[in-house]
Motif scaffolding. Structure first.
Motif, PDB file in Angstrom:
ATOM      1  N   LEU A   1       5.556   0.920   8.894  1.00  0.00           N
ATOM      2  CA  LEU A   1       5.104  -0.469   9.001  1.00  0.00           C
ATOM      3  C   LEU A   1       5.119  -0.939  10.452  1.00  0.00           C
ATOM      4  CD1 LEU A   1       6.894  -1.998   5.874  1.00  0.00           C
ATOM      5  CD2 LEU A   1       4.446  -1.546   6.161  1.00  0.00           C
ATOM      6  N   ASP A   2       6.177  -0.578  11.178  1.00  0.00           N
ATOM      7  CA  ASP A   2       6.243  -0.947  12.597  1.00  0.00           C
ATOM      8  C   ASP A   2       5.083  -0.313  13.374  1.00  0.00           C
ATOM      9  OD1 ASP A   2       8.506  -2.434  12.134  1.00  0.00           O
ATOM     10  OD2 ASP A   2       9.901  -0.853  12.785  1.00  0.00           O
ATOM     11  N   ALA A   3       4.768   0.942  13.026  1.00  0.00           N
ATOM     12  CA  ALA A   3       3.674   1.625  13.725  1.00  0.00           C
ATOM     13  C   ALA A   3       2.344   0.930  13.460  1.00  0.00           C
ATOM     14  CB  ALA A   3       3.609   3.089  13.292  1.00  0.00           C
ATOM     15  N   MET A   4       2.132   0.478  12.180  1.00  0.00           N
ATOM     16  CA  MET A   4       0.891  -0.218  11.858  1.00  0.00           C
ATOM     17  C   MET A   4       0.829  -1.559  12.579  1.00  0.00           C
ATOM     18  SD  MET A   4      -0.675   1.930   9.957  1.00  0.00           S
ATOM     19  CE  MET A   4      -2.025   0.946   9.331  1.00  0.00           C
TER      20      MET A   4
ATOM     21  N   ALA B   1       0.834  -1.206   0.000  1.00  0.00           N
ATOM     22  CA  ALA B   1       0.000   0.000   0.000  1.00  0.00           C
ATOM     23  C   ALA B   1       0.869   1.256   0.000  1.00  0.00           C
ATOM     24  CB  ALA B   1      -0.921  -0.002   1.218  1.00  0.00           C
ATOM     25  N   ILE B   2       2.000   1.191   0.710  1.00  0.00           N
ATOM     26  CA  ILE B   2       2.924   2.332   0.719  1.00  0.00           C
ATOM     27  C   ILE B   2       3.556   2.490  -0.649  1.00  0.00           C
ATOM     28  CG2 ILE B   2       5.081   3.213   1.693  1.00  0.00           C
ATOM     29  CD1 ILE B   2       4.296   1.820   4.335  1.00  0.00           C
TER      30      ILE B   2
ATOM     31  N   GLU C   1       6.217  12.791   5.439  1.00  0.00           N
ATOM     32  CA  GLU C   1       7.526  13.333   5.100  1.00  0.00           C
ATOM     33  C   GLU C   1       8.513  13.108   6.242  1.00  0.00           C
ATOM     34  OE1 GLU C   1       9.512  17.592   3.636  1.00  0.00           O
ATOM     35  OE2 GLU C   1       7.351  17.407   3.987  1.00  0.00           O
ATOM     36  N   GLY C   2       9.671  12.580   5.879  1.00  0.00           N
ATOM     37  CA  GLY C   2      10.713  12.350   6.865  1.00  0.00           C
ATOM     38  C   GLY C   2      10.601  11.029   7.597  1.00  0.00           C
ATOM     39  N   MET C   3       9.548  10.233   7.304  1.00  0.00           N
ATOM     40  CA  MET C   3       9.387   8.956   7.994  1.00  0.00           C
ATOM     41  C   MET C   3       9.824   7.824   7.077  1.00  0.00           C
ATOM     42  SD  MET C   3       5.971   7.150   9.627  1.00  0.00           S
ATOM     43  CE  MET C   3       5.984   8.117  11.134  1.00  0.00           C
ATOM     44  N   ALA C   4      10.615   6.908   7.632  1.00  0.00           N
ATOM     45  CA  ALA C   4      11.050   5.749   6.862  1.00  0.00           C
ATOM     46  C   ALA C   4       9.902   4.762   6.716  1.00  0.00           C
ATOM     47  CB  ALA C   4      12.244   5.075   7.541  1.00  0.00           C
TER      48      ALA C   4
END
Length: 738
Positions: free
Chosen positions: A199-202, A181-182, A191-194
């Motif tokens: 994915l870890d946050a999800m 999806a990404i 912006e600025g997020m790897a």
């Protein structure tokens, strides 16, 4: 890999091992760490006949091309030190087969094609019915297993999370779905997020059963996600489109921001979720800063700035009073007011909303209160200038306001009545101190009970007498705020004028009666003088010429009666002609002593007579003979009054100066039956008598009254401490040098 059958046995995998693999019911394929196929047994080759079919299956399983997708998936599994099943895909078009991908510790992978038992017709129908029901709910629903692999997603979930229908494939891991999806732009990467951080946050949201978290998307919708555990170890994901709600919320927030009054929305715990700048202004904070504050911190921040809460500035702890007012308002929704040290005053109102929260409206009423204060000051000034005493009580009968005239009546003597006092308690203290004239026989408690009923029943024109001689008329009224207004009109001067008018009317009436009586008496006296002279003359001629003692006594009685009649006629003439008295300085004590000597023969021997004469009593200016006649008449009347009383009669004569020293007082008291108050003024009227018919003429006290008033004095009747009547004669002392 053009011919799957030509590679089914890799070097070192032929012979008995290859034959053993071919005997399995499941298809098995082995990949090396580079993603190259090392081995595929016969069941696998039969199920996946061509490399294109295998590539299509891997693409469906991994969401990308076979080689790159497989290599990346294996690398990620190795990075996470994960082995075993990492992806699974049902292949219903292949006869209910399931394709499963297992990661090995060496970085390679094994594909397994396992047959899935065909469900019964009833099971298929139930599943179809359930799937249809879930498909038609108005929010997205997805089911994942304990390994976070997708099991099922309804239409709404797919419409929100996979509008092109490329990602949400059963058996795939949610991490892989989120990764694709990404990469396809469906999940915008902040912006600025790897990528790995998102994915870890999800994953973290799913692992912690998060609630109401925003779901990223590229179509501008506001999506909220929720995660719930299931009893079988999996999880249910829901996705709801709240775009319209958010738009409505933004409209409300936008409208709130433009309102001139302060508006905030709080949840059931009291935490603000929204507020406008007008609401935050009294705090000296921005709306965002105020929303971030916990309820207790917000109250603690505001408390030092308060002057009063709900118009009460007397609370020892205004912070506690403020907190209590808010908690009570959440229950009752009753508005209250707060005033700040800055001088601002606000009306706080609350209304209930869904989920147990409230909308809070704060209106700046400073200008209104200032206007009210000015109006109240004008009204107060007007009320203060009234000649009428005005006082206000609240519903608990506490005094809230009294004008200056009221203060003159009730706040100039100790114990004073002041604003804030309970009116009945304060009045009781003044009544006990003797400031009021109570009706005969009425106690202080009865007086207070009467006044309580007077106020509560709104009586009008109630007379109140003060011990200092003042008189007022009170009227009670109900106010619109359930209080009481009582007005007092001072009628002291009016009563004095009325008394003077009554006295003047009485004098005029007496003069008219005396004038008419004088004309009558003059004629009667003229007609009686001649026959009385004959009677007296013949009675004197008969004295000493009759030897019979009985007849002589009768002649004597005739002479006495004639002489008495002559004196009555003379008294009538004196009253009719109002002859002036010749006044000279004389002693009051000598007049009293002379009158007692004259009356002594007419007093009963059983009557006890006490005489108390003050020494050094200043002389008066008067006619001694006429004043002796006054005291004599009163003594004889007193003797007649005590005769029917059981036991010995008791008379007392007393002379003394009055309190101011401008007059001499003569008091004559008895222990007779007394004179009723209603008759005390009438006994001085000519021809009025309280004695039986034939026992009095009704002229004695009238003559006494005329003599005393002609001397500039007064004669009054009160109750005697001996039990009967007391006559008090007040005669002015002689001026110095006379």
């Amino acid at each position: 890999m053009d011919d799957l059958h030509s590679t089914r046995a890799a070097p070192g995998m032929d012979g008995p091992l290859a034959e053993a693999l071919d005997c399995l019911d499941h298809g098995v394929a082995v990949y090396d760490p580079a993603g190259a196929l090392s081995l595929a047994n016969a069941p696998f080759a039969e199920a996946v006949a061509t490399p294109a079919a295998l590539a299509e299956a891997l693409a469906a399983l991994l969401g990308a091309a076979e080689g790159d997708g497989l290599i990346q998936t294996l690398a990620q599994a190795q990075d996470r030190q994960k082995t075993g099943l990492i992806a699974e895909l049902p292949l219903p078009e292949q006869g209910e087969l399931t394709l499963k991908l297992h990661a090995r510790a060496d970085g390679g992978a094994t594909l397994v094609l396992a047959a899935t038992p065909a469900p019964s017709v009833e099971t298929r129908d139930a599943r179809a019915l359930f799937a249809d029901a879930i498909d038609n709910v108005n929010f997205g629903v997805a089911l994942i297993d304990e390994a976070q692999r997708l099991v099922f997603a309804n239409k709404k979930f797919r419409a929100h999370g996979d509008p092109r229908d490329e990602l949400l494939i059963a058996g795939r891991s949610m991490r892989q779905i989120h990764r694709d999806a990404i990469r396809t732009g469906l999940f915008p990467l902040p912006e600025g997020m790897a990528e790995e951080h998102l994915l870890d946050a999800m994953d973290q949201l799913i692992d912690t059963n998060a609630r109401d978290f925003p779901v990223p998307n590229n179509h501008g919708s506001a999506l909220l996600g929720n995660v719930y555990d299931t009893e079988l170890g999996g999880r249910v994901l829901t996705m709801q489109d709240v775009t319209e709600d958010r738009q409505a919320e933004q409209l409300i927030v936008g409208a709130m921001s433009r309102l001139p009054v302060g508006v905030a929305i709080e949840d059931a715990s009291g935490q603000f979720t929204h507020c406008n700048e007008a609401f935050a202004a009294p705090y000296g904070l921005s709306a965002a800063e105020l929303i971030a504050m916990p309820p207790e911190a917000r109250m603690a921040y505001l408390s030092p700035q308060l002057v009063s809460v709900d118009n009460d500035a007397r609370a020892e702890d205004l912070g506690a009073a403020f907190r209590a007012a808010i908690l009570q308002q959440r229950e009752t929704l009753k508005p209250f007011e707060v005033r700040f040290k800055s001088g601002q005053q606000f009306l706080v109102e609350r209304g209930r909303v869904e989920n147990g929260g409230c909308v809070v409206v704060v209106t700046d009423i400073t200008a209104l209160k200032d206007a009210e204060t000015r109006n109240l000051a004008a009204v107060t000034d007007a009320v203060q200038t009234l000649d009428i005493a005005v006082v206000l009580f609240d519903k608990d009968l506490r005094i809230t306001f009294g004008n200056e005239k009221w203060a003159e009546l009730f706040s100039t003597r100790e114990p004073r009545i002041r604003v804030g006092d309970h009116v009945l308690e304060a009045t009781r203290k003044q009544a006990a101190a003797g400031h009021f004239v109570l009706s005969e026989g009425r106690t202080v408690d009865e007086f207070i009970a009467y006044w309580r009923d007077t106020v509560l029943t709104y009586r009008k024109d109630v007379h109140v007498a003060f011990s200092d001689g003042r008189h007022v008329v009170a009227s009670c009224h109900k106010t619109r705020l359930d209080g009481f207004l009582v007005s007092f009109i001072d009628i002291t001067e009016q009563r004095a004028i009325e008394a003077e008018l009554a006295r003047q009317r009485e004098i005029t009436h007496q003069k008219e009666r005396l004038s008419a009586l004088g004309e009558l008496l003059a004629g009667v006296a003229h007609e009686l003088n001649n026959p009385l002279s004959i009677i007296v003359g013949y009675a004197q001629m008969l004295e000493g010429q009759i030897a019979d003692p009985v007849l002589q006594r009768r002649v004597d009685r005739i002479a006495e009666a004639a002489n008495r009649s002559a004196k009555i006629v003379e008294m009538f003439l004196d009253m009719a002609q109002e002859r002036p008295f010749e006044k000279t300085p004389c002693s009051v004590n000598e007049i009293v002593a002379s009158a007692l000597d004259v009356a002594e023969s007419g007093l009963s021997a059983e009557t006890r007579v006490e005489v108390f004469l003050a020494e050094d009593l200043a002389p008066i200016l008067g006619d001694p003979d006429s004043l002796i006649q006054v005291i004599y008449n009163i003594l004889i009347n007193a003797q007649h009054a005590v005769q029917p009383v059981p036991g010995p009669g008791h008379l007392r004569l007393r002379s003394r100066p009055d309190a101011e020293g401008g007059a001499a007082l003569i008091e004559i008291s008895d222990n007779g039956p007394g004179i009723p108050e209603a008759l005390r003024n009438r006994v001085f009227e000519p021809l009025f008598s309280t004695k039986e018919v034939g026992e009095g003429t009704g002229m004695g006290l009238a003559l006494c009254h005329r003599i005393v008033t002609s001397h500039g004095g007064s004669i009054t009747i009160t109750d005697s401490d001996l039990g009967g009547a007391q006559f008090e004669i007040r005669l002015p002392i002689a001026p110095p040098g006379v």
